[in-house]
Write an enzyme that holds these catalytic residues in place. Structure first.
Site, short mmCIF file in Angstrom:
data_model
loop_
_atom_site.label_atom_id
_atom_site.label_comp_id
_atom_site.label_asym_id
_atom_site.label_seq_id
_atom_site.Cartn_x
_atom_site.Cartn_y
_atom_site.Cartn_z
N ARG A 1 -10.12 -12.70 -15.19
CA ARG A 1 -10.41 -11.78 -16.30
C ARG A 1 -11.09 -12.53 -17.44
O ARG A 1 -12.00 -12.00 -18.08
CB ARG A 1 -9.11 -11.11 -16.78
N LYS B 1 -5.31 -6.06 -28.33
CA LYS B 1 -6.11 -4.87 -28.66
C LYS B 1 -5.26 -3.61 -28.62
O LYS B 1 -5.34 -2.77 -29.51
CB LYS B 1 -7.30 -4.73 -27.68
N ARG C 1 4.04 -10.93 -20.73
CA ARG C 1 4.04 -9.50 -21.12
C ARG C 1 4.90 -8.66 -20.17
O ARG C 1 4.79 -8.77 -18.96
CB ARG C 1 2.60 -8.98 -21.13
N ARG D 1 2.51 -5.83 -15.44
CA ARG D 1 1.25 -5.37 -14.86
C ARG D 1 0.86 -6.27 -13.69
O ARG D 1 1.00 -7.49 -13.76
CB ARG D 1 0.14 -5.40 -15.92
N ARG E 1 -17.38 -3.29 -22.44
CA ARG E 1 -17.11 -4.64 -21.94
C ARG E 1 -18.35 -5.26 -21.32
O ARG E 1 -18.28 -6.41 -20.86
CB ARG E 1 -16.03 -4.57 -20.86
P1 AMP Z 1 -7.21 -3.92 -19.86
O1 AMP Z 1 -6.01 -3.03 -19.81
O2 AMP Z 1 -8.14 -3.57 -21.00
O3 AMP Z 1 -6.84 -5.38 -19.85
O4 AMP Z 1 -8.04 -3.65 -18.53
C1 AMP Z 1 -7.48 -3.90 -17.25
C2 AMP Z 1 -8.57 -3.91 -16.20
O5 AMP Z 1 -9.23 -2.62 -16.15
C3 AMP Z 1 -9.71 -4.89 -16.44
O6 AMP Z 1 -9.39 -6.20 -15.97
C4 AMP Z 1 -10.84 -4.23 -15.63
O7 AMP Z 1 -10.66 -4.44 -14.25
C5 AMP Z 1 -10.61 -2.75 -15.90
N1 AMP Z 1 -11.34 -2.30 -17.12
C6 AMP Z 1 -10.81 -1.90 -18.30
N2 AMP Z 1 -11.77 -1.54 -19.17
C7 AMP Z 1 -12.94 -1.74 -18.52
C8 AMP Z 1 -14.30 -1.58 -18.90
N3 AMP Z 1 -14.66 -1.16 -20.13
N4 AMP Z 1 -15.24 -1.87 -17.97
C9 AMP Z 1 -14.93 -2.28 -16.74
N5 AMP Z 1 -13.66 -2.48 -16.32
C10 AMP Z 1 -12.67 -2.21 -17.20
#
Ligand code: AMP
Length: 239
Positions: A193, A34, A149, A182, A109
């Site tokens: 996740r 994404k 990654r 990360r 989400r």
């Molecule tokens: P990402 O970078 O999109 O993979 O997000 C990393 C982490 O941030 C996720 O595993 C969640 O813990 C948190 N997170 C990101 N976006 C959201 C969202 N829209 N709602 C809730 N938690 C989020």
């Protein structure tokens, strides 16, 4: 690509509203790309990428109260509560750079976040309706992408030790900075996740599918091909 971010001097307001990209949601499991695709679309359309993951990580780094709450939750691979994420997005959407549209990367989400966003957009009569595009990649590919990654802490370039390694092992091609991983890009956290994705985010896909504002693209292709697929899907949904 005909969906243009710019308008000619002669074009009237109606034409302009037809050509601005409007709000676009990028959905998909962790690791589908994404963030990479959002950056491609930013280059193409000149609208901002709003990544809730990036915003939350910035809060963690800055040690804000949101960041202090989110850190542990993110470390476990769980979702941060809707109320906190929605408020963070609401503040970001007040920025003037969102006027012609924006790419929401990783939001909504949950169904709660989706209905909150729907309500917010419905209150803005000048906004184009949102369209949602989900990127599809199979589980084993995702696991390789996540655990492989690596990120440059300086320029944010993304590498993968399996499929897109840097020229010098462990160092950024552009900045020569030591690459980082990360904290949540481990197999164990990835599984949590994915569980959160299936339980909470899959219903969001159905929400937009039911409204006829949803498309899927195959994410197991070269970056430019996926981007072209997303553009074509957005154009189709905007008709
Ligand atoms: P990402 O970078 O999109 O993979 O997000 C990393 C982490 O941030 C996720 O595993 C969640 O813990 C948190 N997170 C990101 N976006 C959201 C969202 N829209 N709602 C809730 N938690 C989020």
């Amino acid at each position: 690509m005909s969906l243009s971010a710019t308008t000619s001097v002669e074009s009237g307001r109606d034409t302009e509203s037809e050509t601005v990209p409007g709000p676009i949601l990028l959905l998909g499991a962790p690791g589908v790309g994404k963030g990479t695709q959002a950056k491609e679309l930013v280059k193409l359309w000149g609208i901002p990428q709003i990544s809730t993951g990036d915003l939350l990580r910035a809060n963690v780094t800055q040690g804000t109260s949101l960041g202090r709450t989110a850190k542990e939750i993110m470390g476990r691979g769980e979702l941060v509560p809707d109320s906190l994420v929605n408020e963070m997005v609401a503040i970001r959407l007040l920025q003037p750079d969102t006027a012609n549209g924006y790419i929401l990367d990783g939001f909504p989400r949950t169904l709660g976040q989706a209905t909150w966003l729907d309500g917010r957009l419905a209150a803005q009569t000048e906004s184009r309706p949102v369209v949602a595009v989900s990127i599809q990649v199979n589980y084993n590919q995702l696991l390789r992408r996540i655990t492989g990654r690596r990120i440059c802490p300086v320029c944010q370039s993304i590498y993968n030790v399996y499929v897109n390694p840097p020229a010098t092992d462990g160092f950024c091609n552009v900045e020569n900075a030591e690459l980082t991983q990360r904290a949540d890009d481990t197999e164990e956290v990835f599984k949590e996740r994915m569980r959160a994705y299936s339980a909470l985010t899959a219903p969001v896909v159905e929400h937009y599918r039911a409204q006829g504002r949803f498309a899927e693209v195959d994410g197991d292709r070269p970056i430019a091909e996926i981007a072209a697929g997303i553009v074509a899907a957005v154009e189709r949904l905007r008709k």
